[in-house]
Write a protein that holds these residues in place. Structure first.
Motif, PDB file in Angstrom:
ATOM      1  N   SER A  73       4.554  10.287  -6.883  1.00 28.01           N
ATOM      2  CA  SER A  73       5.596  10.638  -7.679  1.00 28.01           C
ATOM      3  C   SER A  73       5.204  10.701  -9.322  1.00 28.01           C
ATOM      4  O   SER A  73       6.123  11.288  -9.955  1.00 28.01           O
ATOM      5  CB  SER A  73       6.783   9.643  -7.543  1.00 28.01           C
ATOM      6  N   ILE A  74       4.052  10.265  -9.805  1.00 27.64           N
ATOM      7  CA  ILE A  74       3.725  10.237 -10.936  1.00 27.64           C
ATOM      8  C   ILE A  74       2.577  11.301 -11.241  1.00 27.64           C
ATOM      9  O   ILE A  74       2.526  12.075 -12.117  1.00 27.64           O
ATOM     10  CB  ILE A  74       3.446   8.841 -11.436  1.00 27.64           C
ATOM     11  N   VAL A 133       5.931  14.234  -5.802  1.00 30.65           N
ATOM     12  CA  VAL A 133       6.689  14.010  -4.679  1.00 30.65           C
ATOM     13  C   VAL A 133       7.767  12.966  -4.961  1.00 30.65           C
ATOM     14  O   VAL A 133       7.382  11.910  -5.503  1.00 30.65           O
ATOM     15  CB  VAL A 133       5.886  13.666  -3.418  1.00 30.65           C
ATOM     16  N   PRO A 134       9.047  13.210  -4.763  1.00 28.62           N
ATOM     17  CA  PRO A 134      10.191  12.135  -4.897  1.00 28.62           C
ATOM     18  C   PRO A 134       9.687  10.622  -4.207  1.00 28.62           C
ATOM     19  O   PRO A 134       9.185  10.924  -3.024  1.00 28.62           O
ATOM     20  CB  PRO A 134      11.268  12.712  -4.377  1.00 28.62           C
ATOM     21  N   GLU A 135       9.481   9.605  -4.949  1.00 22.72           N
ATOM     22  CA  GLU A 135       9.045   8.413  -4.168  1.00 22.72           C
ATOM     23  C   GLU A 135       9.828   8.110  -2.969  1.00 22.72           C
ATOM     24  O   GLU A 135       9.315   7.714  -2.148  1.00 22.72           O
ATOM     25  CB  GLU A 135       9.184   7.371  -5.424  1.00 22.72           C
ATOM     26  N   GLU A 136      11.340   8.284  -3.315  1.00 21.25           N
ATOM     27  CA  GLU A 136      12.059   8.171  -1.992  1.00 21.25           C
ATOM     28  C   GLU A 136      11.751   8.674  -0.795  1.00 21.25           C
ATOM     29  O   GLU A 136      11.764   8.198   0.547  1.00 21.25           O
ATOM     30  CB  GLU A 136      13.527   8.380  -2.388  1.00 21.25           C
ATOM     31  N   LEU A 183       0.703  -1.210  -0.206  1.00 22.95           N
ATOM     32  CA  LEU A 183       0.297   0.036   0.086  1.00 22.95           C
ATOM     33  C   LEU A 183       1.110   1.246  -0.125  1.00 22.95           C
ATOM     34  O   LEU A 183       0.573   2.087  -0.805  1.00 22.95           O
ATOM     35  CB  LEU A 183      -0.877  -0.003   1.267  1.00 22.95           C
ATOM     36  N   MET A 184       1.785   1.137   0.632  1.00 22.95           N
ATOM     37  CA  MET A 184       2.763   2.598   0.907  1.00 22.95           C
ATOM     38  C   MET A 184       3.202   2.668  -0.403  1.00 22.95           C
ATOM     39  O   MET A 184       3.469   3.801  -0.960  1.00 22.95           O
ATOM     40  CB  MET A 184       3.872   2.244   1.980  1.00 22.95           C
ATOM     41  N   VAL A 185       3.780   1.543  -1.029  1.00 24.40           N
ATOM     42  CA  VAL A 185       4.721   1.643  -2.255  1.00 24.40           C
ATOM     43  C   VAL A 185       3.804   2.184  -3.312  1.00 24.40           C
ATOM     44  O   VAL A 185       4.314   3.007  -4.379  1.00 24.40           O
ATOM     45  CB  VAL A 185       5.160   0.267  -2.649  1.00 24.40           C
ATOM     46  N   GLU A 186       2.586   1.656  -3.405  1.00 24.44           N
ATOM     47  CA  GLU A 186       1.706   2.212  -4.394  1.00 24.44           C
ATOM     48  C   GLU A 186       1.125   3.507  -4.417  1.00 24.44           C
ATOM     49  O   GLU A 186       1.362   4.093  -5.294  1.00 24.44           O
ATOM     50  CB  GLU A 186       0.313   1.443  -4.527  1.00 24.44           C
ATOM     51  N   ALA A 187       0.991   3.951  -2.938  1.00 18.31           N
ATOM     52  CA  ALA A 187       0.709   5.283  -2.869  1.00 18.31           C
ATOM     53  C   ALA A 187       1.578   6.405  -3.150  1.00 18.31           C
ATOM     54  O   ALA A 187       1.762   7.263  -3.687  1.00 18.31           O
ATOM     55  CB  ALA A 187       0.189   5.443  -1.245  1.00 18.31           C
ATOM     56  N   CYS A 188       3.026   5.968  -2.851  1.00 24.40           N
ATOM     57  CA  CYS A 188       4.099   6.906  -3.061  1.00 24.40           C
ATOM     58  C   CYS A 188       4.464   7.015  -4.461  1.00 24.40           C
ATOM     59  O   CYS A 188       4.811   7.841  -5.075  1.00 24.40           O
ATOM     60  CB  CYS A 188       5.224   6.279  -2.347  1.00 24.40           C
ATOM     61  N   GLU A 233      11.324  20.594   3.648  1.00 19.19           N
ATOM     62  CA  GLU A 233      10.618  19.231   3.599  1.00 19.19           C
ATOM     63  C   GLU A 233       9.103  19.552   4.131  1.00 19.19           C
ATOM     64  O   GLU A 233       7.938  18.577   3.551  1.00 19.19           O
ATOM     65  CB  GLU A 233      11.110  18.493   4.695  1.00 19.19           C
ATOM     66  N   LEU A 234       8.633  20.436   4.681  1.00 12.93           N
ATOM     67  CA  LEU A 234       7.345  20.684   5.120  1.00 12.93           C
ATOM     68  C   LEU A 234       6.413  20.716   3.578  1.00 12.93           C
ATOM     69  O   LEU A 234       5.306  20.526   3.408  1.00 12.93           O
ATOM     70  CB  LEU A 234       7.143  22.086   5.736  1.00 12.93           C
ATOM     71  N   LEU A 235       7.151  21.613   2.923  1.00  8.08           N
ATOM     72  CA  LEU A 235       6.546  21.984   1.305  1.00  8.08           C
ATOM     73  C   LEU A 235       6.195  20.536   0.726  1.00  8.08           C
ATOM     74  O   LEU A 235       4.994  20.410   0.150  1.00  8.08           O
ATOM     75  CB  LEU A 235       7.228  23.083   0.625  1.00  8.08           C
ATOM     76  N   MET A 236       7.158  19.726   0.806  1.00  7.68           N
ATOM     77  CA  MET A 236       7.048  18.382   0.352  1.00  7.68           C
ATOM     78  C   MET A 236       6.120  17.597   0.838  1.00  7.68           C
ATOM     79  O   MET A 236       5.378  16.736   0.220  1.00  7.68           O
ATOM     80  CB  MET A 236       8.263  17.562  -0.028  1.00  7.68           C
TER      81      MET A 236
END
Length: 203
Positions: A48-49, A56-59, A39-44, A185-188
């Protein structure tokens, strides 16, 4: 137009700080953090796309979620949104504490004092917005209610503006590189929260 040495050095300092503090992703987990769930991987990946405003950078997204053990207990995207909001509010509190401490050593009538005071006000506004959005998200009833995901994503993104205003103030303050990094980082984090809400548009 001549370019000052300060305007060149400051972005370099911030880049170096960010490159050393944002952990990289390796085999779905970070040392000392929880493992990344599907779930985390898919959401991120989606954040990122596909984005409501900016990607947002996936990492960064994964390492942020992995920093909170509650992420592995998330059952759906709705749960992850709450976790992302909690993380954002926690980081905001850290930034506010940083500003408060800096103000204790800032001399009255200086540019530093002015910048820190404005950021203090910006963070107060940001906190109020996030609290309103948190309540709206908790009351979200999907397509059975009157509220749509666009209103939720827009609400969260409204918190981007005060943080952006603080960033503008900090541009000419290279000595406040640590606060600039925290604000970046708050903005991200705000972008991440907004982007998490986008897939909720599917009925």
């Amino acid at each position: 137009m001549a370019i000052s040495t300060t305007s060149i050095i400051f972005p370099i300092i911030v880049f170096m700080l960010l490159s050393t503090t944002i952990p990289t992703q390796a085999s779905g987990s970070c040392s000392g953090n929880s493992n990344a769930t599907d779930l985390m991987v898919e959401a991120c990946k989606n954040a990122s796309i596909n984005s409501y405003v900016k990607t947002v950078p996936e990492e960064f997204c994964l390492s942020t979620l992995q920093s909170d053990i509650q992420s592995i207990k998330a059952k759906d995207l709705h749960d992850l949104v709450f976790i992302a909001m909690d993380i954002t509010k926690g980081r905001l509190n850290s930034a506010r504490a940083m500003v408060k401490k800096m103000l204790q050593n800032a001399k009255k009538g200086t540019v530093r004092m002015r910048v820190l005071r404005f950021c203090e006000v910006d963070y107060e506004e940001m906190a109020s917005i996030l609290n309103i959005c948190d309540a709206m998200i908790r009351n979200y009833q999907g397509y059975t209610g009157n509220m749509r995901f666009e209103e939720l994503a827009s609400c969260v993104f409204d918190a981007y503006h005060p943080a952006g205003a603080c960033e503008d103030e900090l541009q000419d303050m290279p000595e406040e590189a640590a606060l600039f990094q925290e604000n970046t980082e708050l903005l991200m984090l705000v972008r991440m929260g907004s982007n998490f809400l986008v897939p909720m548009a599917v009925p």
